[in-house]
Enzyme design. Structure first.
Site, PDB file in Angstrom:
ATOM      1  CB  CYS A  61      65.730  22.825  15.798  1.00 16.40           C
ATOM      2  SG  CYS A  61      64.929  21.283  14.911  1.00 16.40           S
ATOM      3  CB  CYS A  64      63.198  18.962  18.442  1.00 13.17           C
ATOM      4  SG  CYS A  64      64.576  18.506  17.231  1.00 13.17           S
ATOM      5  CG  ASP A 479      41.495  47.777  46.355  1.00 12.64           C
ATOM      6  OD1 ASP A 479      40.042  48.225  46.211  1.00 12.64           O
ATOM      7  OD2 ASP A 479      42.046  47.182  47.237  1.00 12.64           O
ATOM      8  CG  ASP A 678      44.332  43.113  49.461  1.00 14.79           C
ATOM      9  OD1 ASP A 678      43.652  42.512  48.637  1.00 14.79           O
ATOM     10  OD2 ASP A 678      43.608  43.785  50.458  1.00 14.79           O
ATOM     11  CG  ASP A 682      41.513  43.807  45.732  1.00 11.60           C
ATOM     12  OD1 ASP A 682      40.181  44.164  45.994  1.00 11.60           O
ATOM     13  OD2 ASP A 682      42.438  44.289  46.297  1.00 11.60           O
TER      14      ASP A 682
END
Length: 788
Positions: A61, A64, A479, A678, A682
């Site tokens: 749970c 835990c 871009d 790309d 960039d």
């Protein structure tokens, strides 16, 4: 040795050491002693933060998760720790100076959980193995528990079953005690073990609630069985709840069984990706093809692939040609043509011809291995929204125990006609119905399914944080070059002077440009070949820097270049000056073709938009997002391209190094920005944006720079990725809502809040069923993403 960490995703061990005291060979020998193999060596940057992922068993749970995270964070040198309940993994971030994997083992085991080791690609996933074992164990225990529970119910309600009437009631109670004991202590052993572990840590969790509830009903019934006089003397009506204790344990074990099965389904994407790995490769050695295990392939090996076979690893085609199905990488069903010099990727399927290729990437370097690593890291990550559940989990169980105690006291002493057994049943109902499990599973299961769906469609999402940020986007910045456009010039217009044909203009231009390596020249020659025009040999070729070129064809002087070259040569534009101005205003580059002292024609070139660009922009706008384009082109050229695609906001004349600054400026204006590029030049802008989306870069280092990587070079994947994030976040919010609402409504009902109005009390057995279904419903809702 300063530091060592192992990562399954990259199949690498990162070691920091003092060269004066130990060398690489000694480390390699140690690795071999452990039964593994050193295949290559790399160097990492000094001071870089490292990640180590370990498998952890026994978590049930949200409480835990919090306990394990706290234990891991206390390990010296650990900066961050994230534990995922759905995957059973913990990932720690640390620097060079940390305590090592041994300290992680100690922290996990002392917290009361099972340390299954550092993830290692050379062996089976321990969590998967543990899950299979758990499923078998839960199935056996549930079948045994439910059969015994039905028998116990019949014995408890002895008067309903005439064939049991001959058994004395006291003897029946002894039989019920004997039947219930294995259900509570064997079928429900996981809950009591978990509760004891929590108690040793001076904390509590879901196991504490279940154990207390089941034991309360069981111990009360046992006392009533063996010491009935004590109850009758105290004026308490004698009734046993063996059936309640048995059904509670059996139904919650059923919930755990269903939860384990559905959790297993959330990781199907990883299983499918791992299953794609080829087993063998046909390597050409000494001129002969030999089948070897793919693990033995080395860089530089020449490999033969026949029709219908999987390509064993990444490489470059040497001989032959074929079409390859790359849908497992890109999500695109159309086969991709392959010929010498073209890249191929491991686990893709050769459809038609045979070919040979040279292996360039092996093991963890391949595109498939990178994808698996990224998906595993994403599925192990936490979305920021999960912190809400984590904070609630910290106080949830103690709060429930307090509410249960108050419930017992009120029903035992402060209501009219207090009845001890009624107080006991309400106490048990409150403990049993409370479910921190649903809160713990709400976020990680949805993240697992969402990132898995993305991987199958060629959309690689870094993790929960990326999903959550993508959900809040307000602006998408593209871009231009190579992203919205094809990234290289193409011939768009051929205009001939009066009395001259277009094919003649293209033929003489291609004859001159055939000797040039300039991108514009290559585009003109390619256009001529597409038109079936073969360039002719020229004489006296001379490149004119920044202007164009000159040559002689069949005795006629030729001049190719820009407007400035024609003006400097004093040539007649032959009525094409206005046409050249118009084409330039459309963001096209004009190459003037002159023959024999006058302009014969104009060839216009442009970096044309991709066929899916306008459709993608339209789709994003329909989603309510603003769309912008960033380019190094001048204002007119940029706006001309933007107009053709439906983009109003154009950031023009931005140098590559200034793109990140523009992105930061937009973010400062309050926009939540995604940058689509790309992934190579960039990279700074991708990192600066709230969300970096690298397109068509599935095998590139862009995976590291971006938050989302689109493997196929298809712009339509951008809105698809954002839609997926919307759907995943919607599922997370639904999960958290129902997990909280379930507890907010269920606990008061179990405490008896409806009794004064409707005379309704919640049977602990029904509380157990509701608790079991709450976790299953959360996981099932996450799985619904696959079909929505």
């Amino acid at each position: 040795m300063e530091n060592a960490s192992v990562n399954i995703a990259t199949e690498k061990a990162v070691v920091e050491y003092d060269p004066a005291s130990v060398g690489p060979e000694a480390m390699a020998e140690k690795v071999r002693d452990l039964g593994y193999e050193v295949v290559s060596r790399e160097q990492a940057g000094p001071g870089a933060m490292q990640k180590t992922t370990v498998s952890i068993g026994g978590m049930t749970c949200a409480a835990c998760v919090r306990r394990v995270e706290t234990a891991l964070k206390d390990v010296p040198g650990i900066e961050e720790a994230a534990v995922n309940l759905a995957t059973g993994r913990g990932t720690v971030t640390h620097g060079a100076d940390w305590a090592g994997a041994g300290a992680l083992r100690k922290a996990v085991t002392e917290a009361g959980y099972e340390y299954l080791g550092v993830l290692d690609a050379t062996r089976e996933d321990p969590i998967e193995k543990a899950r299979e074992k758990e499923l078998r164990e839960l199935t056996v225990k549930f079948i045994a528990g439910i059969i015994l529970s039905v028998i116990i119910f019949m014995g408890t309600m002895q008067e309903w079953f005439p064939f049991l009437g001959s058994i004395p009631r006291q003897a029946m109670l002894y039989i019920l005690f004997a039947l219930t004991t294995p259900v509570v202590f064997w079928v429900g052993s996981r809950f009591h073990t978990g509760a004891l572990k929590a108690l040793r840590q001076k904390t509590s969790d879901m196991n504490t609630l279940v154990s207390m509830g089941a034991l309360s009903a069981y111990l009360y019934s046992a006392l009533a069985t063996f010491f009935p006089a004590a109850f009758t003397h105290a004026g308490v009506h004698l009734h046993v709840y063996y059936d309640g204790a048995a059904f509670i344990v059996s139904f919650i074990v059923l919930g755990r069984l269903l939860e384990a099965r559905t959790k297993g389904k959330t990781s199907q994407a990883i299983k499918r990706l791992v299953g794609l790995r080829p087993r063998t490769a046909r390597v050409i050695r000494d001129g002969q093809p030999t089948d070897i295990p793919v693990e033995e392939v080395m860089k530089g090996d020449e490999i033969l692939v026949r029709p219908g076979e999987k390509i064993p690893t990444d490489g470059v085609v040497l001989t032959g040609a074929s079409a390859v199905d790359e849908s497992m990488l890109t999500g695109e069903s159309m086969p991709v043509a392959k010929e010498p010099g073209i890249e191929v990727f491991g686990a893709t399927i050769n459809k038609s011809g045979s070919f040979t290729f040279r292996a360039t990437k092996i093991g963890a370097e391949t595109a498939l291995a990178q994808i698996i690593r990224l998906v595993e890291e994403a599925q192990g990550s936490k979305a920021p929204i999960q912190r809400i559940a984590d904070r609630v989990a910290a106080v949830f169980v103690p709060t429930v125990m307090v509410i249960a105690a108050i419930t017992f006291i009120v029903w035992a002493f402060f209501v009219p006609d207090p009845v001890f057994t009624r107080a006991l049943l309400n106490f048990v109902s409150v403990l049993i119905i409370a479910c921190p499990c649903a809160m713990g599973l709400a976020t990680p299961t949805a993240v697992m399914v969402g990132t898995g769906i993305g991987a199958e469609k060629g959309i690689l999402i870094k993790g929960g944080e990326s999903l959550e940020k993508a959900h809040r986007l307000t602006m998408i910045v593209f871009d231009k070059t190579g992203t919205l456009t094809v990234g290289e010039p193409r011939v768009t217009d051929i205009v001939a002077a009066p009395g001259i044909t277009k094919s003649h203009v293209l033929r003489i231009a291609a004859s001159v440009e055939d000797l040039s390596e300039h991108p514009l020249a290559r585009a003109i020659v390619e256009k001529a070949r597409d038109e079936g025009i073969r360039p002719e040999p020229v004489e006296g070729f001379e490149a004119l820097s920044g202007l164009g070129a000159r040559a002689v064809l069949n005795g006629a002087p030729l001049l190719l270049g820009n407007q400035k070259l024609i003006e400097q040569a004093g040539l007649d534009f032959n009525g094409l000056a206005e046409t050249g101005t118009r084409l330039s205003s459309e963001a096209k580059t004009c190459v003037y073709v002159a023959e024999g002292g006058q302009v014969a024609g104009i060839i216009a070139l442009s970096d044309i938009a991709k066929v899916t660009a306008a459709e993608t922009v339209k789709a994003l706008k329909e989603m309510g997002l603003k769309v912008a384009m960033i380019t190094g082109d001048n204002e007119d050229t940029g706006r001309a391209m933007g107009a053709t695609l439906g983009i109003d906001r154009v950031l023009a004349e931005v140098l590559p190094g200034e793109k990140a600054r523009e992105i930061n400026r937009l973010m400062a204006q309050g926009e939540v920005v995604a940058m689509v590029g790309d992934g190579i030049n960039d990279a700074p802008a991708l990192s600066a944006a709230d969300i970096g989306i690298a397109i068509g870069a599935g095998t590139d280092v862009a995976i590291e720079a971006s938050d989302i990587t689109l493997i196929r070079d298809d712009l339509r994947a951008v809105p698809e990725a954002i839609r997926l994030s919307f759907r995943t976040m919607k599922a997370i919010r639904q999960n958290l809502f129902w997990a909280f609402i379930y507890n907010v409504i269920g606990i008061p009902i179990a405490a008896g809040i409806l009794y004064p109005f409707f005379g309704v009390l919640l049977n602990p057995v029904y509380a157990a069923i509701a608790m079991a279904l709450s976790s299953v419903s959360v996981v099932t809702n996450s799985l619904r993403l696959r079909w929505s």
